[in-house]
Design a protein around this motif. Structure first.
Motif, PDB file in Angstrom:
ATOM      1  N   ALA A 106       0.830  -1.206   0.000  1.00 23.88           N
ATOM      2  CA  ALA A 106       0.000   0.000   0.000  1.00 23.88           C
ATOM      3  C   ALA A 106       0.864   1.256   0.000  1.00 23.88           C
ATOM      4  O   ALA A 106       0.598   2.200  -0.751  1.00 23.88           O
ATOM      5  N   LEU A 107       1.903   1.269   0.830  1.00 20.64           N
ATOM      6  CA  LEU A 107       2.786   2.435   0.888  1.00 20.64           C
ATOM      7  C   LEU A 107       3.521   2.636  -0.439  1.00 20.64           C
ATOM      8  O   LEU A 107       3.735   3.776  -0.869  1.00 20.64           O
ATOM      9  N   GLU A 108       3.889   1.534  -1.101  1.00 15.03           N
ATOM     10  CA  GLU A 108       4.527   1.638  -2.420  1.00 15.03           C
ATOM     11  C   GLU A 108       3.580   2.276  -3.430  1.00 15.03           C
ATOM     12  O   GLU A 108       3.991   3.128  -4.217  1.00 15.03           O
ATOM     13  N   ILE A 109       2.317   1.866  -3.394  1.00 18.65           N
ATOM     14  CA  ILE A 109       1.326   2.440  -4.315  1.00 18.65           C
ATOM     15  C   ILE A 109       1.157   3.933  -4.047  1.00 18.65           C
ATOM     16  O   ILE A 109       1.125   4.746  -4.977  1.00 18.65           O
ATOM     17  N   VAL A 110       1.075   4.305  -2.788  1.00 22.54           N
ATOM     18  CA  VAL A 110       0.940   5.722  -2.423  1.00 22.54           C
ATOM     19  C   VAL A 110       2.145   6.512  -2.920  1.00 22.54           C
ATOM     20  O   VAL A 110       2.003   7.615  -3.466  1.00 22.54           O
ATOM     21  N   GLU A 111       3.351   5.953  -2.750  1.00 16.88           N
ATOM     22  CA  GLU A 111       4.572   6.629  -3.213  1.00 16.88           C
ATOM     23  C   GLU A 111       4.583   6.775  -4.737  1.00 16.88           C
ATOM     24  O   GLU A 111       5.010   7.806  -5.260  1.00 16.88           O
ATOM     25  N   GLU A 112       4.108   5.747  -5.460  1.00 17.86           N
ATOM     26  CA  GLU A 112       4.055   5.820  -6.926  1.00 17.86           C
ATOM     27  C   GLU A 112       3.137   6.956  -7.373  1.00 17.86           C
ATOM     28  O   GLU A 112       3.481   7.729  -8.271  1.00 17.86           O
ATOM     29  N   TYR A 113       1.971   7.050  -6.744  1.00 18.31           N
ATOM     30  CA  TYR A 113       1.056   8.139  -7.093  1.00 18.31           C
ATOM     31  C   TYR A 113       1.646   9.487  -6.709  1.00 18.31           C
ATOM     32  O   TYR A 113       1.513  10.461  -7.456  1.00 18.31           O
ATOM     33  N   ALA A 114       2.294   9.569  -5.560  1.00 13.74           N
ATOM     34  CA  ALA A 114       2.910  10.824  -5.125  1.00 13.74           C
ATOM     35  C   ALA A 114       3.976  11.269  -6.124  1.00 13.74           C
ATOM     36  O   ALA A 114       4.092  12.469  -6.426  1.00 13.74           O
ATOM     37  N   ALA A 115       4.745  10.323  -6.659  1.00 14.28           N
ATOM     38  CA  ALA A 115       5.776  10.643  -7.644  1.00 14.28           C
ATOM     39  C   ALA A 115       5.153  11.224  -8.920  1.00 14.28           C
ATOM     40  O   ALA A 115       5.788  12.010  -9.618  1.00 14.28           O
ATOM     41  N   GLU A 116       3.904  10.852  -9.199  1.00  9.62           N
ATOM     42  CA  GLU A 116       3.180  11.381 -10.359  1.00  9.62           C
ATOM     43  C   GLU A 116       2.453  12.685 -10.027  1.00  9.62           C
ATOM     44  O   GLU A 116       1.787  13.266 -10.873  1.00  9.62           O
ATOM     45  N   GLY A 117       2.531  13.108  -8.753  1.00  4.74           N
ATOM     46  CA  GLY A 117       1.847  14.322  -8.335  1.00  4.74           C
ATOM     47  C   GLY A 117       0.388  14.110  -7.960  1.00  4.74           C
ATOM     48  O   GLY A 117      -0.385  15.055  -7.914  1.00  4.74           O
ATOM     49  N   THR A 118       0.020  12.871  -7.684  1.00  2.00           N
ATOM     50  CA  THR A 118      -1.364  12.537  -7.334  1.00  2.00           C
ATOM     51  C   THR A 118      -1.435  12.068  -5.888  1.00  2.00           C
ATOM     52  O   THR A 118      -0.608  11.277  -5.445  1.00  2.00           O
ATOM     53  N   THR A 119      -2.427  12.556  -5.172  1.00  2.87           N
ATOM     54  CA  THR A 119      -2.668  12.124  -3.802  1.00  2.87           C
ATOM     55  C   THR A 119      -3.753  11.058  -3.819  1.00  2.87           C
ATOM     56  O   THR A 119      -4.778  11.244  -4.476  1.00  2.87           O
ATOM     57  N   VAL A 120      -3.537   9.963  -3.105  1.00  4.74           N
ATOM     58  CA  VAL A 120      -4.589   8.964  -2.954  1.00  4.74           C
ATOM     59  C   VAL A 120      -5.717   9.645  -2.184  1.00  4.74           C
ATOM     60  O   VAL A 120      -5.501  10.228  -1.120  1.00  4.74           O
ATOM     61  N   SER A 121      -6.923   9.588  -2.727  1.00  3.54           N
ATOM     62  CA  SER A 121      -8.070  10.274  -2.121  1.00  3.54           C
ATOM     63  C   SER A 121      -8.497   9.598  -0.826  1.00  3.54           C
ATOM     64  O   SER A 121      -8.658  10.253   0.200  1.00  3.54           O
ATOM     65  N   VAL A 122      -8.714   8.275  -0.901  1.00  2.00           N
ATOM     66  CA  VAL A 122      -9.229   7.521   0.246  1.00  2.00           C
ATOM     67  C   VAL A 122      -8.511   6.187   0.324  1.00  2.00           C
ATOM     68  O   VAL A 122      -8.271   5.538  -0.695  1.00  2.00           O
ATOM     69  N   ILE A 123      -8.193   5.765   1.555  1.00  2.00           N
ATOM     70  CA  ILE A 123      -7.672   4.423   1.782  1.00  2.00           C
ATOM     71  C   ILE A 123      -8.637   3.707   2.722  1.00  2.00           C
ATOM     72  O   ILE A 123      -9.089   4.277   3.705  1.00  2.00           O
ATOM     73  N   VAL A 124      -8.965   2.486   2.348  1.00  2.00           N
ATOM     74  CA  VAL A 124      -9.790   1.608   3.176  1.00  2.00           C
ATOM     75  C   VAL A 124      -8.881   0.447   3.560  1.00  2.00           C
ATOM     76  O   VAL A 124      -8.462  -0.324   2.697  1.00  2.00           O
ATOM     77  N   SER A 125      -8.554   0.344   4.841  1.00  2.00           N
ATOM     78  CA  SER A 125      -7.584  -0.652   5.274  1.00  2.00           C
ATOM     79  C   SER A 125      -8.162  -1.577   6.343  1.00  2.00           C
ATOM     80  O   SER A 125      -8.853  -1.126   7.265  1.00  2.00           O
ATOM     81  N   ASP A 126      -7.833  -2.849   6.201  1.00  2.00           N
ATOM     82  CA  ASP A 126      -8.128  -3.823   7.248  1.00  2.00           C
ATOM     83  C   ASP A 126      -7.228  -3.498   8.442  1.00  2.00           C
ATOM     84  O   ASP A 126      -6.190  -2.852   8.295  1.00  2.00           O
ATOM     85  N   TYR A 127      -7.630  -3.947   9.607  1.00  2.00           N
ATOM     86  CA  TYR A 127      -6.834  -3.705  10.809  1.00  2.00           C
ATOM     87  C   TYR A 127      -5.835  -4.826  11.053  1.00  2.00           C
ATOM     88  O   TYR A 127      -4.642  -4.583  11.204  1.00  2.00           O
TER      89      TYR A 127
END
Length: 170
Positions: free
Chosen positions: A42-63
């Motif tokens: 998940a953190l890798e995906i967030v970093e990939e989007y951040a590198a493109e200048g995009t913020t992940v809007s919403v994250i739904v995560s299991d505990y």
């Protein structure tokens, strides 16, 4: 307006597939639905989007997940992407983990498993609305700050001009 990103994180592939189908059907035309089977992915995906200048809007995560629990993921994500709206799903009732996510990750909502599809959809609809409203407000604040800085600079220039005129009279 660019597409939003909804990231679903769960170690149970059945839950992930159910989330992907449900969310793609409801939100897929305006959002990219991403899935991750754990916190590191998940953190890798967030970093990939951040590198493109995009913020992940919403994250739904299991505990409860191996290697990185959902509360730890949401805290780590909050440090990297504080504007992302965070929702936690769990079948466990560990209030300490929920408190940690609330206090250190700005948790938007906590939903119990098995989740009700209608409740999840309403929660995500509200979360996406909040994300876009906050983003718009940040843009408006940035524009007002720039306008204020320009006005302050113009005022300083006029004050300097006035000081010169006063100095020329004496």
């Amino acid at each position: 307006m660019s597409k939003g990103v909804i990231l679903c994180v769960d170690d149970d592939s059945t839950v992930l597939n159910a989330l992907r189908v449900l969310l793609s059907k409801i939100f897929g035309s305006d959002n990219v639905i991403e899935i991750a089977e754990g916190g590191e992915e998940a953190l890798e995906i967030v970093e990939e989007y951040a590198a493109e200048g995009t913020t992940v809007s919403v994250i739904v995560s299991d505990y409860i997940m191996p290697n990185m629990r959902g509360d730890a993921l949401l805290v780590a994500l909050h440090e990297r992407s504080p504007n992302t709206i965070k929702i936690m799903l769990t079948g466990q009732s560990d209030l300490e983990g929920v408190k940690k996510a609330i206090n250190h990750a700005n948790l938007y909502r906590f939903l119990e498993k098995p989740f009700n599809n209608a409740d999840l959809v309403l929660t995500l609809r509200s979360a996406l609305h909040a994300f876009h409203q906050e983003s718009q407000l940040r843009d408006e604040i940035r524009a007002l700050q720039q306008e204020l800085a320009a006005s302050a600079a113009a005022l300083q220039a006029k004050e300097a001009e006035l000081a010169q005129l006063r100095a020329g009279r004496t």
